[in-house]
Write a protein that holds these residues in place. Structure first.
Motif, PDB file in Angstrom:
ATOM      1  N   LYS A  36      -2.338  43.686  82.274  1.00 35.68           N
ATOM      2  CA  LYS A  36      -3.426  42.715  82.322  1.00 35.68           C
ATOM      3  C   LYS A  36      -3.960  42.434  80.915  1.00 35.68           C
ATOM      4  O   LYS A  36      -4.176  41.285  80.529  1.00 35.68           O
ATOM      5  N   ALA A  37      -4.151  43.503  80.137  1.00 34.31           N
ATOM      6  CA  ALA A  37      -4.672  43.347  78.777  1.00 34.31           C
ATOM      7  C   ALA A  37      -3.704  42.566  77.897  1.00 34.31           C
ATOM      8  O   ALA A  37      -4.120  41.730  77.085  1.00 34.31           O
ATOM      9  N   VAL A  38      -2.406  42.811  78.059  1.00 31.96           N
ATOM     10  CA  VAL A  38      -1.404  42.087  77.268  1.00 31.96           C
ATOM     11  C   VAL A  38      -1.401  40.607  77.646  1.00 31.96           C
ATOM     12  O   VAL A  38      -1.334  39.726  76.778  1.00 31.96           O
ATOM     13  N   SER A  39      -1.495  40.322  78.946  1.00 31.72           N
ATOM     14  CA  SER A  39      -1.467  38.925  79.404  1.00 31.72           C
ATOM     15  C   SER A  39      -2.682  38.138  78.913  1.00 31.72           C
ATOM     16  O   SER A  39      -2.605  36.923  78.715  1.00 31.72           O
ATOM     17  N   GLU A  40      -3.805  38.834  78.701  1.00 33.01           N
ATOM     18  CA  GLU A  40      -5.027  38.164  78.246  1.00 33.01           C
ATOM     19  C   GLU A  40      -5.096  38.025  76.728  1.00 33.01           C
ATOM     20  O   GLU A  40      -5.977  37.347  76.197  1.00 33.01           O
ATOM     21  N   LEU A  41      -4.180  38.675  76.032  1.00 38.27           N
ATOM     22  CA  LEU A  41      -4.185  38.647  74.566  1.00 38.27           C
ATOM     23  C   LEU A  41      -3.616  37.325  74.055  1.00 38.27           C
ATOM     24  O   LEU A  41      -2.581  36.852  74.527  1.00 38.27           O
ATOM     25  N   GLU A  42      -4.294  36.735  73.104  1.00 38.61           N
ATOM     26  CA  GLU A  42      -3.825  35.478  72.528  1.00 38.61           C
ATOM     27  C   GLU A  42      -2.980  35.738  71.282  1.00 38.61           C
ATOM     28  O   GLU A  42      -3.028  36.826  70.701  1.00 38.61           O
ATOM     29  N   ALA A  43      -2.214  34.734  70.876  1.00 39.66           N
ATOM     30  CA  ALA A  43      -1.404  34.855  69.660  1.00 39.66           C
ATOM     31  C   ALA A  43      -2.314  35.193  68.482  1.00 39.66           C
ATOM     32  O   ALA A  43      -3.396  34.622  68.336  1.00 39.66           O
ATOM     33  N   GLY A  44      -1.893  36.153  67.664  1.00 44.91           N
ATOM     34  CA  GLY A  44      -2.715  36.597  66.543  1.00 44.91           C
ATOM     35  C   GLY A  44      -3.691  37.689  66.911  1.00 44.91           C
ATOM     36  O   GLY A  44      -4.413  38.212  66.055  1.00 44.91           O
ATOM     37  N   GLY A  45      -3.702  38.064  68.202  1.00 44.82           N
ATOM     38  CA  GLY A  45      -4.621  39.092  68.670  1.00 44.82           C
ATOM     39  C   GLY A  45      -4.024  40.484  68.575  1.00 44.82           C
ATOM     40  O   GLY A  45      -2.810  40.670  68.435  1.00 44.82           O
ATOM     41  N   VAL A  46      -4.905  41.482  68.636  1.00 45.36           N
ATOM     42  CA  VAL A  46      -4.492  42.887  68.548  1.00 45.36           C
ATOM     43  C   VAL A  46      -5.062  43.650  69.743  1.00 45.36           C
ATOM     44  O   VAL A  46      -6.251  43.523  70.065  1.00 45.36           O
ATOM     45  N   LEU A  47      -4.220  44.442  70.373  1.00 48.38           N
ATOM     46  CA  LEU A  47      -4.592  45.252  71.529  1.00 48.38           C
ATOM     47  C   LEU A  47      -4.227  46.707  71.263  1.00 48.38           C
ATOM     48  O   LEU A  47      -3.110  47.001  70.833  1.00 48.38           O
ATOM     49  N   LEU A  48      -5.150  47.596  71.524  1.00 56.79           N
ATOM     50  CA  LEU A  48      -4.896  49.038  71.402  1.00 56.79           C
ATOM     51  C   LEU A  48      -4.765  49.625  72.794  1.00 56.79           C
ATOM     52  O   LEU A  48      -5.673  49.490  73.626  1.00 56.79           O
ATOM     53  N   LEU A  49      -3.638  50.270  73.073  1.00 54.66           N
ATOM     54  CA  LEU A  49      -3.426  50.936  74.355  1.00 54.66           C
ATOM     55  C   LEU A  49      -3.910  52.378  74.290  1.00 54.66           C
ATOM     56  O   LEU A  49      -3.944  52.985  73.218  1.00 54.66           O
ATOM     57  N   GLU A  50      -4.251  52.919  75.441  1.00 56.39           N
ATOM     58  CA  GLU A  50      -4.757  54.289  75.515  1.00 56.39           C
ATOM     59  C   GLU A  50      -3.699  55.311  75.099  1.00 56.39           C
ATOM     60  O   GLU A  50      -2.487  55.034  75.133  1.00 56.39           O
ATOM     61  N   ASN A  51      -4.150  56.468  74.690  1.00 57.36           N
ATOM     62  CA  ASN A  51      -3.361  57.614  74.230  1.00 57.36           C
ATOM     63  C   ASN A  51      -2.069  57.814  75.038  1.00 57.36           C
ATOM     64  O   ASN A  51      -2.105  58.112  76.226  1.00 57.36           O
ATOM     65  N   THR A  52      -0.927  57.667  74.362  1.00 55.83           N
ATOM     66  CA  THR A  52       0.362  57.837  75.043  1.00 55.83           C
ATOM     67  C   THR A  52       0.546  59.256  75.571  1.00 55.83           C
ATOM     68  O   THR A  52       1.252  59.476  76.552  1.00 55.83           O
ATOM     69  N   ARG A  53      -0.110  60.223  74.942  1.00 54.55           N
ATOM     70  CA  ARG A  53       0.060  61.622  75.356  1.00 54.55           C
ATOM     71  C   ARG A  53      -0.765  61.990  76.585  1.00 54.55           C
ATOM     72  O   ARG A  53      -0.732  63.132  77.030  1.00 54.55           O
ATOM     73  N   PHE A  54      -1.489  61.024  77.147  1.00 51.20           N
ATOM     74  CA  PHE A  54      -2.140  61.267  78.436  1.00 51.20           C
ATOM     75  C   PHE A  54      -1.090  61.359  79.542  1.00 51.20           C
ATOM     76  O   PHE A  54      -1.381  61.808  80.643  1.00 51.20           O
ATOM     77  N   HIS A  55       0.139  60.920  79.234  1.00 48.09           N
ATOM     78  CA  HIS A  55       1.252  60.981  80.185  1.00 48.09           C
ATOM     79  C   HIS A  55       2.171  62.155  79.836  1.00 48.09           C
ATOM     80  O   HIS A  55       2.644  62.249  78.700  1.00 48.09           O
ATOM     81  N   PRO A  56       2.459  63.043  80.791  1.00 47.70           N
ATOM     82  CA  PRO A  56       3.343  64.180  80.505  1.00 47.70           C
ATOM     83  C   PRO A  56       4.741  63.744  80.062  1.00 47.70           C
ATOM     84  O   PRO A  56       5.440  64.480  79.371  1.00 47.70           O
ATOM     85  N   GLY A  57       5.141  62.527  80.450  1.00 47.51           N
ATOM     86  CA  GLY A  57       6.477  62.056  80.089  1.00 47.51           C
ATOM     87  C   GLY A  57       6.620  61.641  78.641  1.00 47.51           C
ATOM     88  O   GLY A  57       7.745  61.476  78.147  1.00 47.51           O
ATOM     89  N   GLU A  58       5.501  61.478  77.936  1.00 44.57           N
ATOM     90  CA  GLU A  58       5.563  61.056  76.534  1.00 44.57           C
ATOM     91  C   GLU A  58       6.341  62.050  75.690  1.00 44.57           C
ATOM     92  O   GLU A  58       7.319  61.699  75.020  1.00 44.57           O
ATOM     93  N   GLU A  59       5.947  63.310  75.706  1.00 47.70           N
ATOM     94  CA  GLU A  59       6.592  64.307  74.851  1.00 47.70           C
ATOM     95  C   GLU A  59       7.934  64.773  75.405  1.00 47.70           C
ATOM     96  O   GLU A  59       8.676  65.483  74.732  1.00 47.70           O
TER      97      GLU A  59
END
Length: 396
Positions: free
Chosen positions: A101-124
């Motif tokens: 949803k956040a990516v779809s609402e982002l306009e060209a030239g915009g910046v989006l920060l996603l939440e901590n990837t390590r909140f998911h056990p599959g990251e590491e």
């Protein structure tokens, strides 16, 4: 190695997933050192100015696969906005509906920060499903986190294997500097390796003696080599159980045509304290009740002369107990000499590792080296000759 850079990608109208390291120090909810944030700005700006969307993937601290509110990247967002000079959107997850949803609402030239990837056990665990979930959010992957490249994680290695990928400006600078330092260096090459323990830098020393012409050993590590040569070092820090290993390293260096340089004179004291009474002595005259806490001026003069005849310098670790005066003299003086030759265009100087960055900052010369890496573990593993998964995934 060959890899694509930002210049090889058309970002107009595309969404770039950018892996960054903004695992910054914080106190009272505020960022206390924004260096890592400042270093990713060129990559972000290149993409936004080209008309692309920037979606930042990052970790923060060690939540160990669980959602820990105190480790949310939301607290880094204000510092990121201040550095960029523009708003930064935030999504409460790095995959799934909140992220989509956040990516779809982002306009060209915009910046989006996603939440901590390590909140998911599959990251590491470099989980393929998690990596695919991240990859589904964008069109191209940009890795600008060399400092996390020594770990095969979903947000760095896994995602790079699923989509068009390139190196960001910071990653590009790091790899270029390391290639100049050890991959295809101008010779002669000299390495400075300091720190407390030989045992923590065995792989590093073993790799370097086959790749450099001169190896300067300082700090507590040098004491272990001195003991191996039969030199009495009083109450100095040393790993006496590592003396055989030190002897082996010296023998292998001789076979490889690498000259090892140890202190010629020493600065000793009876206590490790700011402004403690000290004296400078020949290396073989340490009193039984004293500690070696720094190299002396004769050693510094020899190092300076060595630098003047070399073309490439790799530096990791201090030459003495640089944290407090007067035991910071050798590190400061040698670093300033290296900076002088670098600024004169006579030396390519590449340095890295936690204590190294702190020591060069204390000496006031970090900005005068050719490149100073803040990557820590990844920088060390590269010097050890280890293949870094995050870097290997970018090879073309």
């Amino acid at each position: 190695m060959a890899f694509k850079t930002l210049d090889d990608i058309d970002f107009a109208g595309r969404t770039a997933l950018v892996r960054v390291d903004i695992n910054v120090p914080m106190a009272d909810g505020r960022v206390t050192d924004a260096t890592r944030i400042e270093r990713i700005l060129p990559t972000i700006r290149h993409i936004t100015e080209a008309g692309g969307k920037v979606v930042l993937l990052a970790h923060f601290d060690r939540p160990k696969g669980k959602r820990v509110p105190e480790m949310s990247l939301a607290q880094v967002r204000p510092a990121l906005e201040a550095a960029l000079g523009q708003p930064v959107a935030f999504a409460e997850d790095c995959v799934g509906m909140p992220a989509k949803k956040a990516v779809s609402e982002l306009e060209a030239g915009g910046v989006l920060l996603l939440e901590n990837t390590r909140f998911h056990p599959g990251e590491e665990k470099n989980d393929k499903v998690l990596a695919a979930g991240m990859a589904a959010l964008g069109d191209v992957f940009v890795n600008d986190a060399f400092s996390a490249a020594h770990r095969a994680h979903a947000s760095s290695t896994g995602i790079a294997e699923l989509m068009e990928s390139c190196a960001g400006r910071l990653m590009e600078a790091e790899l270029t500097a390391l290639e100049k330092a050890l991959g295809n260096p101008e010779r002669p090459v000299v390495a400075v390796v300091g720190g407390a323990k030989v045992s923590t830098k065995l792989e590093l020393l073993s790799n370097l003696i086959g790749r450099v012409d001169h190896l300067i050993i300082g700090g507590g590590m040098a004491n272990t080599f001195l003991v191996a040569q039969g030199v009495e070092i009083g109450k100095s820090l040393a790993e006496r159980d590592m003396t055989d290993t030190a002897s082996d390293i010296m023998a292998k260096a001789t076979e490889a045509g690498c000259t090892i340089h140890l202190p010629r004179d020493i600065v000793v004291a009876r206590e490790f304290a700011e402004g403690a009474a000290s004296e400078t002595l020949p290396v073989d005259q340490c009193p039984a009740d004293a500690m070696i806490l720094d190299a002396g001026p004769e050693t510094v003069a020899a190092i300076t002369e060595l630098f003047s005849g070399c073309r490439t310098l790799v530096w990791n670790g201090p030459l003495g107990a640089f944290e407090i005066a007067p035991f910071d003299m050798a590190t400061n003086a040698a670093a300033q000499a290296a900076a002088k030759y670098t600024q004169a265009g006579a030396l390519i100087s590449v340095a890295g590792g936690g204590d190294t960055v702190a020591a060069l900052n204390k000496a006031g010369v970090a900005e005068q080296f050719s490149y100073v890496s803040t990557a820590g573990g990844a920088f060390l593993e590269w010097l050890e000759g280890t293949t870094l998964p995050g870097v290997a995934a970018l090879e073309v």
